[in-house]
Structures are given as C-alpha cells and as structure tokens.
Design a protein around this motif. Structure first.
Motif, short mmCIF file in Angstrom:
data_model
loop_
_atom_site.label_atom_id
_atom_site.label_comp_id
_atom_site.label_asym_id
_atom_site.label_seq_id
_atom_site.Cartn_x
_atom_site.Cartn_y
_atom_site.Cartn_z
N MET A 43 0.82 -1.21 0.00
CA MET A 43 0.00 0.00 0.00
C MET A 43 0.86 1.27 0.00
O MET A 43 0.46 2.29 -0.56
CB MET A 43 -0.94 -0.01 1.20
N LYS A 44 2.05 1.20 0.62
CA LYS A 44 2.91 2.38 0.61
C LYS A 44 3.28 2.77 -0.82
O LYS A 44 3.28 3.96 -1.17
CB LYS A 44 4.17 2.12 1.43
N LYS A 45 3.58 1.79 -1.66
CA LYS A 45 3.93 2.09 -3.04
C LYS A 45 2.75 2.73 -3.77
O LYS A 45 2.92 3.66 -4.58
CB LYS A 45 4.38 0.82 -3.76
N THR A 46 1.53 2.26 -3.46
CA THR A 46 0.33 2.83 -4.08
C THR A 46 0.16 4.29 -3.67
O THR A 46 -0.07 5.17 -4.52
CB THR A 46 -0.91 2.02 -3.67
N LEU A 47 0.25 4.57 -2.37
CA LEU A 47 0.08 5.94 -1.89
C LEU A 47 1.19 6.86 -2.43
O LEU A 47 0.92 7.99 -2.82
CB LEU A 47 0.06 5.96 -0.37
N ASP A 48 2.41 6.35 -2.47
CA ASP A 48 3.52 7.16 -3.00
C ASP A 48 3.31 7.46 -4.48
O ASP A 48 3.58 8.57 -4.95
CB ASP A 48 4.85 6.44 -2.79
N LEU A 67 1.56 11.35 -8.67
CA LEU A 67 0.63 11.66 -9.76
C LEU A 67 -0.15 12.94 -9.48
O LEU A 67 -0.46 13.71 -10.40
CB LEU A 67 -0.32 10.48 -9.97
N GLN A 68 -0.47 13.18 -8.20
CA GLN A 68 -1.14 14.43 -7.84
C GLN A 68 -0.29 15.63 -8.24
O GLN A 68 -0.81 16.65 -8.70
CB GLN A 68 -1.42 14.47 -6.34
N GLU A 69 1.00 15.50 -8.05
CA GLU A 69 1.91 16.62 -8.31
C GLU A 69 2.34 16.71 -9.77
O GLU A 69 2.83 17.76 -10.22
CB GLU A 69 3.15 16.47 -7.42
N ASN A 70 2.15 15.62 -10.52
CA ASN A 70 2.64 15.56 -11.91
C ASN A 70 1.61 14.87 -12.80
O ASN A 70 1.90 13.83 -13.40
CB ASN A 70 3.97 14.80 -11.97
N ASN A 71 0.43 15.44 -12.86
CA ASN A 71 -0.65 14.78 -13.59
C ASN A 71 -0.53 15.11 -15.08
O ASN A 71 -1.25 15.94 -15.64
CB ASN A 71 -2.02 15.21 -13.05
N ASN A 72 0.42 14.42 -15.71
CA ASN A 72 0.65 14.63 -17.14
C ASN A 72 1.17 13.32 -17.73
O ASN A 72 1.65 12.42 -17.03
CB ASN A 72 1.64 15.77 -17.38
N ARG A 73 1.05 13.20 -19.03
CA ARG A 73 1.41 11.95 -19.71
C ARG A 73 2.90 11.64 -19.63
O ARG A 73 3.30 10.47 -19.57
CB ARG A 73 0.94 12.00 -21.17
N GLU A 74 3.73 12.66 -19.65
CA GLU A 74 5.17 12.43 -19.62
C GLU A 74 5.58 11.75 -18.31
O GLU A 74 6.34 10.77 -18.33
CB GLU A 74 5.91 13.76 -19.80
N TRP A 75 5.09 12.29 -17.20
CA TRP A 75 5.42 11.69 -15.90
C TRP A 75 4.85 10.28 -15.79
O TRP A 75 5.54 9.36 -15.33
CB TRP A 75 4.88 12.56 -14.76
N PHE A 76 3.61 10.12 -16.24
CA PHE A 76 2.96 8.81 -16.13
C PHE A 76 3.72 7.76 -16.94
O PHE A 76 3.97 6.65 -16.45
CB PHE A 76 1.51 8.91 -16.62
N ALA A 79 6.82 7.76 -17.74
CA ALA A 79 8.11 7.51 -17.10
C ALA A 79 7.97 6.61 -15.88
O ALA A 79 8.95 5.98 -15.46
CB ALA A 79 8.75 8.83 -16.69
N HIS A 80 6.75 6.52 -15.33
CA HIS A 80 6.49 5.70 -14.14
C HIS A 80 5.48 4.59 -14.43
O HIS A 80 4.83 4.07 -13.52
CB HIS A 80 5.98 6.59 -13.00
N ARG A 81 5.39 4.19 -15.69
CA ARG A 81 4.40 3.18 -16.07
C ARG A 81 4.64 1.84 -15.35
O ARG A 81 3.69 1.17 -14.96
CB ARG A 81 4.38 2.98 -17.59
N ASP A 82 5.90 1.46 -15.20
CA ASP A 82 6.18 0.19 -14.52
C ASP A 82 5.66 0.22 -13.08
O ASP A 82 5.11 -0.78 -12.59
CB ASP A 82 7.68 -0.11 -14.54
N TYR A 119 3.17 2.06 -12.06
CA TYR A 119 1.71 2.00 -12.16
C TYR A 119 1.23 0.56 -12.34
O TYR A 119 0.24 0.15 -11.72
CB TYR A 119 1.21 2.85 -13.33
N LEU A 120 1.91 -0.21 -13.17
CA LEU A 120 1.49 -1.59 -13.39
C LEU A 120 1.60 -2.42 -12.11
O LEU A 120 0.76 -3.29 -11.85
CB LEU A 120 2.31 -2.21 -14.52
N THR A 121 2.61 -2.13 -11.31
CA THR A 121 2.73 -2.80 -10.01
C THR A 121 1.58 -2.40 -9.09
O THR A 121 0.99 -3.24 -8.41
CB THR A 121 4.08 -2.43 -9.35
N VAL A 122 1.26 -1.11 -9.09
CA VAL A 122 0.14 -0.61 -8.28
C VAL A 122 -1.18 -1.22 -8.75
O VAL A 122 -2.02 -1.62 -7.95
CB VAL A 122 0.09 0.93 -8.35
N LYS A 123 -1.37 -1.31 -10.05
CA LYS A 123 -2.59 -1.88 -10.61
C LYS A 123 -2.75 -3.34 -10.18
O LYS A 123 -3.85 -3.77 -9.78
CB LYS A 123 -2.57 -1.78 -12.14
N ALA A 124 -1.67 -4.10 -10.23
CA ALA A 124 -1.72 -5.51 -9.81
C ALA A 124 -2.04 -5.61 -8.32
O ALA A 124 -2.82 -6.48 -7.90
CB ALA A 124 -0.41 -6.20 -10.13
#
Length: 229
Positions: free
Chosen positions: A1-6, A11-20, A22-25, A27-32
C-alpha cells in the motif's frame, strides 16, 4: 500500500502523460496490487453478503484514465483509486461497499483535501431509484435508522443534499433529514496508518460488515425501482 500511496502522491503533483509514462512500470505494479486487494475484499465481504459472490476484481475496479472530452479539467489521470464491491459489479446501480484510496493533499478551490475512506450505500442514483429509496425510508424508517446506527463509525455524507424535504414526502417523519439526501451513502474516513497496516483488508471487511443491513435495505428499494423502470 505504501507504493500505491507514494505513486498517487507523485501523480497528484505531476498529472501529465510524460510523468505517467516515465512511471508506467510502477503503475502496473500498483494496478496488480489493487486487483489483489479487490479480490481479498470481495472474498471477505462475500462471507457475510452473498450478493457479491462471484465478482472479479475487474468488476469492482476503475480505469485510472479520466474522460476529459467534456470536462474543463484536462488532467488525464485520476489521482485516486476506488474499489466498489456491490451486487452485479460497479456499473449495476446497486448499493455496495467502497474503498477510496487517495493521499491527503491541499484542497483545490471548491474541492476537498482528499484522504482515504470507507463508504457504503448509493452514489448519484437516477431519479426513479432515488424516489424508491426515499419511499423505503418513509415506510420503513425505523429499520433505516437502526441500520444506519449499526454502521460502526460511519456517518451520512450530506454534501449533496436538498435544503427541504422533497415534494410529496412529509416533513415530520422520523427520516425527514435523510429524505433530503441525493446521495444515500455513509462514509468513514481512515488514516494512512490504517491503510498501511498489514491487516488492513481484514479490518476494512469487518467495518464493512457493520453496513450490511444498510446496503441490503437500499438494494431492496433499488431492485424494485429497476424492475419497474
């Protein structure tokens, strides 16, 4: 859960496609992890409410991508995660059990400060469904209030409420204040410490258990409305 909240904090601070991207991996961990959590919640809730038996995580989780076609807010991603366990899945229109995962943050103008919470009930029902739920409150008000009080630490959300009892309903009935609700749900904010606990899913399930009768009463009214629509 810490990884999800982090991740959500970033994402709150960088809500843009470039940041997302760059952190897609991450996100996929959080999604799982979210899907795994959803499966645990479904299993736990089904042990006392068999109306949700057979649901899958996909039935109860949401896409992180926002629909911005008709919105002035062009941020492409949601900065929260929701898991909604209810009969028939998240699109069924039924009352259910909702876990909201969102780091606290400075509120935007007219907005909230975010935060995690548990909720139970019905959000943004169509008029016919809301009317049926209000009739249930009117005719079975004592049971409604009793079920509401059984929900441990939960309270009605009155943010989206009428100023007066709706036309056609008596202003002197026991449920008069609840008849004003347009979203008939209860909520219980929880801390990040609660979310980070190893036994969080089990603790959430036990709190949801106290809202079972509340949801069942709402769903009787919802089923009646859906059958006649």
């Amino acid at each position: 859960m810490k990884k999800t909240l982090d991740f959500l904090r970033g994402l709150q601070e960088n809500n843009n496609r470039e940041w997302f991207e760059a952190h897609r991996d991450t996100y996929l961990t959080v999604k799982a992890a979210t899907e795994h959590l959803a499966a645990r919640l479904i299993e736990g809730i089904a042990s006392f409410d068999d109306s949700v038996s057979g649901l899958t995580p996909r039935d109860c989780t949401y896409r992180i991508y926002r629909d911005i076609r008709f919105s002035h807010d062009k941020r492409p991603y949601k900065s929260h995660i929701g898991i909604y366990v209810c009969p028939g899945g998240k699109k069924s229109g039924h009352a259910g059990y909702y876990l909201h995962i969102e780091p606290e943050h400075a509120p935007a103008p007219g907005g909230s400060a975010g935060g995690c919470l548990l909720a139970a009930g019905l959000y943004m029902p169509p008029p016919a469904v809301l009317h049926s739920v209000r009739e249930e409150m009117l005719f079975n008000g004592e049971a409604f209030i009793r079920n509401l009080k059984r929900a441990e630490g939960f309270a009605p959300d009155t943010t989206n409420s009428l100023k007066r009892v709706p036309t056609g309903f008596p202003a002197d009935c026991p449920c008069a204040e609840y008849l004003k609700l347009k979203d008939v749900f209860l909520e219980r904010p929880v801390s990040e410490a609660f979310m980070l606990a190893d036994d969080m899913p089990e603790r959430a399930v036990e709190l949801f258990r106290t809202t079972t009768d509340f949801n069942r009463q709402l769903n009787r009214a919802i089923d009646y409305a859906l059958e006649t629509m």
